[in-house]
Design a protein around this motif. Structure first.
Motif, PDB file in Angstrom:
ATOM      1  N   LEU A   1       5.786  -8.217  18.551  1.00  0.00           N
ATOM      2  CA  LEU A   1       6.542  -6.969  18.474  1.00  0.00           C
ATOM      3  C   LEU A   1       7.227  -6.844  17.110  1.00  0.00           C
ATOM      4  O   LEU A   1       7.165  -5.804  16.455  1.00  0.00           O
ATOM      5  CB  LEU A   1       7.570  -6.933  19.601  1.00  0.00           C
TER       6      LEU A   1
ATOM      7  N   SER B   1       4.233  -0.548  19.850  1.00  0.00           N
ATOM      8  CA  SER B   1       4.093  -2.003  19.980  1.00  0.00           C
ATOM      9  C   SER B   1       4.689  -2.499  21.289  1.00  0.00           C
ATOM     10  O   SER B   1       4.096  -3.341  21.976  1.00  0.00           O
ATOM     11  CB  SER B   1       4.772  -2.684  18.791  1.00  0.00           C
TER      12      SER B   1
ATOM     13  N   ASN C   1       4.436  -6.495  14.286  1.00  0.00           N
ATOM     14  CA  ASN C   1       3.797  -5.175  14.318  1.00  0.00           C
ATOM     15  C   ASN C   1       4.721  -4.104  13.744  1.00  0.00           C
ATOM     16  O   ASN C   1       4.296  -3.250  12.962  1.00  0.00           O
ATOM     17  CB  ASN C   1       3.410  -4.798  15.747  1.00  0.00           C
ATOM     18  N   THR C   2       5.988  -4.152  14.116  1.00  0.00           N
ATOM     19  CA  THR C   2       6.948  -3.160  13.625  1.00  0.00           C
ATOM     20  C   THR C   2       7.181  -3.330  12.123  1.00  0.00           C
ATOM     21  O   THR C   2       7.268  -2.337  11.384  1.00  0.00           O
ATOM     22  CB  THR C   2       8.269  -3.274  14.401  1.00  0.00           C
TER      23      THR C   2
ATOM     24  N   LEU D   1      -0.732  -2.977  13.568  1.00  0.00           N
ATOM     25  CA  LEU D   1      -0.304  -1.580  13.703  1.00  0.00           C
ATOM     26  C   LEU D   1       0.106  -0.950  12.366  1.00  0.00           C
ATOM     27  O   LEU D   1       0.618   0.170  12.343  1.00  0.00           O
ATOM     28  CB  LEU D   1       0.848  -1.466  14.703  1.00  0.00           C
TER      29      LEU D   1
END
Length: 175
Positions: free
Chosen positions: A132, A112, A135-136, A79
């Protein structure tokens, strides 16, 4: 009368194009990510969901440096483009840096989280708290590496606001 109202509106075509491009690219990228992550994986055995932070990252590191770098890099990169695309879609050049960073990271976290929860209804997919986190973190890194410099460049490139024109004299004062 309409000319006076419209004179005060400043149309900056380049910022409109940046925002429109950002919205289009964000929608296309999110569609691609959804297609990529929400495809069913048919397998005879599926592990339990990971709800312990850093458990998957530890197991990746135990597998060796190359597989760990690949898996962690995939998590960071999944992401990461949103760290640039979301501020671009917002179209604000003069937003304070911390506000932009916090807004972008929060939006990346929500995207996410939505993807991780949606994956739980797809066969063969499971929730992973480490995905999670990675991705963040990828969204945050991409934002920090690209957005401040890009905004600085856009601020210097933006034309100065035109000088305000004097208001016409009221009709009662005209001879």
């Amino acid at each position: 009368m309409p000319e006076r109202v419209l004179d005060s509106v400043r149309h900056d075509g380049s910022m409109f194009r940046v925002r429109a491009g950002g919205l289009l690219l964000t929608a296309a990228y999110l569609s691609f990510v959804a297609w990529l992550l929400l495809r069913p994986h048919y397998a005879a055995w599926v592990p339990a969901p990971n709800l312990r932070p850093l458990a998957t990252i530890r197991s990746d590191l135990a597998a060796g440096p190359l597989p760990a770098a690949r898996r962690i890099g995939e998590g960071l990169g999944m992401l990461a483009p949103l760290g640039v695309l979301l501020p671009m879609a917002g179209g604000r050049v003069d937003t304070p840096g911390f506000t932009s960073f916090a807004r972008t990271v929060f939006a990346g976290l929500m995207v996410s989280l939505s993807l991780e929860f949606t994956q739980t209804v797809v066969p063969g997919q499971l929730f992973d708290v480490d995905a999670l986190l990675l991705n963040t973190a990828g969204v945050a890194l991409a934002h920090l590496l690209v957005v401040p410099a890009a905004r600085r460049r856009l601020r210097h490139r933006a034309p100065a606001a035109p000088a305000p024109r004097p208001a016409p004299a009221p009709a009662s004062l005209v001879p």
